[in-house]
Design a protein around this motif. Structure first.
Motif, PDB file in Angstrom:
ATOM      1  N   GLN A 290     -60.296  22.868 -40.149  1.00  0.00           N
ATOM      2  CA  GLN A 290     -59.349  22.279 -39.203  1.00  0.00           C
ATOM      3  C   GLN A 290     -59.312  23.059 -37.897  1.00  0.00           C
ATOM      4  N   ILE A 291     -59.289  24.383 -38.003  1.00  0.00           N
ATOM      5  CA  ILE A 291     -59.264  25.219 -36.803  1.00  0.00           C
ATOM      6  C   ILE A 291     -60.551  25.061 -36.009  1.00  0.00           C
TER       7      ILE A 291
ATOM      8  N   ILE B 178     -60.340  22.000 -33.995  1.00  0.00           N
ATOM      9  CA  ILE B 178     -59.468  22.227 -32.847  1.00  0.00           C
ATOM     10  C   ILE B 178     -60.201  22.997 -31.762  1.00  0.00           C
ATOM     11  N   GLU B 179     -60.985  24.000 -32.204  1.00  0.00           N
ATOM     12  CA  GLU B 179     -61.718  24.823 -31.244  1.00  0.00           C
ATOM     13  C   GLU B 179     -62.735  24.016 -30.464  1.00  0.00           C
TER      14      GLU B 179
ATOM     15  N   LEU C  33     -57.664  33.770 -37.104  1.00  0.00           N
ATOM     16  CA  LEU C  33     -57.494  32.405 -36.624  1.00  0.00           C
ATOM     17  C   LEU C  33     -56.151  31.804 -37.063  1.00  0.00           C
TER      18      LEU C  33
ATOM     19  N   SER D 294     -53.502  33.291 -34.812  1.00  0.00           N
ATOM     20  CA  SER D 294     -53.656  32.745 -33.466  1.00  0.00           C
ATOM     21  C   SER D 294     -53.128  31.311 -33.397  1.00  0.00           C
ATOM     22  N   ARG D 295     -53.441  30.527 -34.422  1.00  0.00           N
ATOM     23  CA  ARG D 295     -52.982  29.154 -34.458  1.00  0.00           C
ATOM     24  C   ARG D 295     -51.457  29.086 -34.536  1.00  0.00           C
ATOM     25  N   LYS D 296     -50.854  30.008 -35.286  1.00  0.00           N
ATOM     26  CA  LYS D 296     -49.399  30.041 -35.416  1.00  0.00           C
ATOM     27  C   LYS D 296     -48.746  30.291 -34.064  1.00  0.00           C
TER      28      LYS D 296
ATOM     29  N   THR E 296     -50.071  29.643 -31.123  1.00  0.00           N
ATOM     30  CA  THR E 296     -50.327  28.479 -30.274  1.00  0.00           C
ATOM     31  C   THR E 296     -49.356  27.343 -30.574  1.00  0.00           C
ATOM     32  N   LEU E 297     -49.110  27.083 -31.849  1.00  0.00           N
ATOM     33  CA  LEU E 297     -48.181  26.018 -32.213  1.00  0.00           C
ATOM     34  C   LEU E 297     -46.770  26.331 -31.736  1.00  0.00           C
TER      35      LEU E 297
ATOM     36  N   SER F  14     -60.487  32.355 -31.631  1.00  0.00           N
ATOM     37  CA  SER F  14     -59.046  32.137 -31.573  1.00  0.00           C
ATOM     38  C   SER F  14     -58.777  30.761 -30.988  1.00  0.00           C
ATOM     39  N   THR F  15     -57.502  30.405 -30.922  1.00  0.00           N
ATOM     40  CA  THR F  15     -57.109  29.118 -30.352  1.00  0.00           C
ATOM     41  C   THR F  15     -56.567  29.285 -28.940  1.00  0.00           C
TER      42      THR F  15
END
Length: 262
Positions: free
Chosen positions: A15-16, A19-20, A151, A154-156, A158-159, A180-181
């Motif tokens: 999933q990440i 997104i990337e 990741l 980083s996603r946390k 970003t959200l 990373s996001t």
């Protein structure tokens, strides 16, 4: 590790990765930095409600910190800035100077400092702070390589930034960039400051800023000068160097050559 956990981890990584690599353009509110070429590459300026990474070598910590302060000054407007750093950061890089913030044109009264005992605490504090829409920006300062910032972490962040509209600035000293996001990723080095004026002890701060990653535009490298009065970046100023005038009591060099030839 059990098969179920491995499957869940593989799904999360997939999933990440999507997104990337996604080509969908997110319509962020952007604030111009003031440097025309950098703003052009950033499609109008630095995106709010996103995470931006700034990397620098350990010996370039002062330049990285100054650049992040400049970015924070552009995105916070009149809202507070929360700066999260590890306890031992002061041993490595020294304490942040409130008078230095004021000299850069920023209001130190709007800066809230938080010391975290370890990386896990720093990440939790930053995620909670990014979810608070009363803040203008959150700076997370991490020293060295750390496996905790992956990741998922980083996603946390970003959200949380997307949900609240708060901008996150991640300052990484003495560390190598990893997936990373983040919306953008910068590598910072110090640049020579211009000559100072007669009443100034030093010239305007200059940064050798390399945009390594830009999710929705080209990358580039520029010399960016911070204007302390206007609180924005700009192209390097052109300072004309004075040329010494020829002494009045000496004859012109062309006249001397004619006399020697005669």
């Amino acid at each position: 590790m059990s098969g179920a956990r491995m499957s869940a981890l593989a799904t999360l990584r997939s999933q990440i990765e999507r997104i990337e690599t996604a080509e969908v353009v997110h319509h962020h509110d952007r604030v111009a930095l003031g440097h025309s070429e950098a703003d052009r590459a950033l499609k109008g300026g630095l995106a709010r409600a996103a995470i931006h990474e700034v990397f620098c070598e350990g010996r370039q910590g002062a330049s990285g910190t100054g650049f992040v302060m400049g970015l924070a000054g552009r995105v916070t407007t009149q809202r507070p800035l929360l700066w999260v750093r590890q306890d031992f950061s002061e041993i490595e890089t020294g304490a942040l100077s409130m008078s230095g913030l004021a000299e850069l044109g920023l209001d130190p009264r709007r800066v809230v400092m938080v010391r975290a005992a370890d990386v896990e605490s720093a990440l939790r504090t930053s995620a909670d702070a990014l979810a608070c829409d009363a803040l203008g920006a959150v700076v997370l300062e991490l020293w060295g390589e750390t496996r905790q910032f992956d990741l998922v972490a980083s996603r946390k962040l970003t959200l949380a930034a997307q949900g609240s509209g708060v901008t996150g600035l991640l300052l990484r000293m003495a560390a190598q960039p990893l997936p990373s996001t983040a919306e953008t990723r910068w590598m910072l080095r110090a640049a020579h400051s211009p000559p100072g004026s007669a009443w100034s002890a030093w010239g305007a701060p200059r940064f050798d800023a390399e945009l390594l990653r830009n999710r929705h535009g080209p990358c580039g490298r520029w010399i960016m000068e911070w204007n302390c009065d206007e609180c924005q970046f700009s192209e390097p100023s052109a300072y004309s160097q004075p040329v010494a005038a020829a002494p009045a009591h000496r004859p012109d060099s062309a006249v001397l050559q004619q006399r020697r030839a005669g």
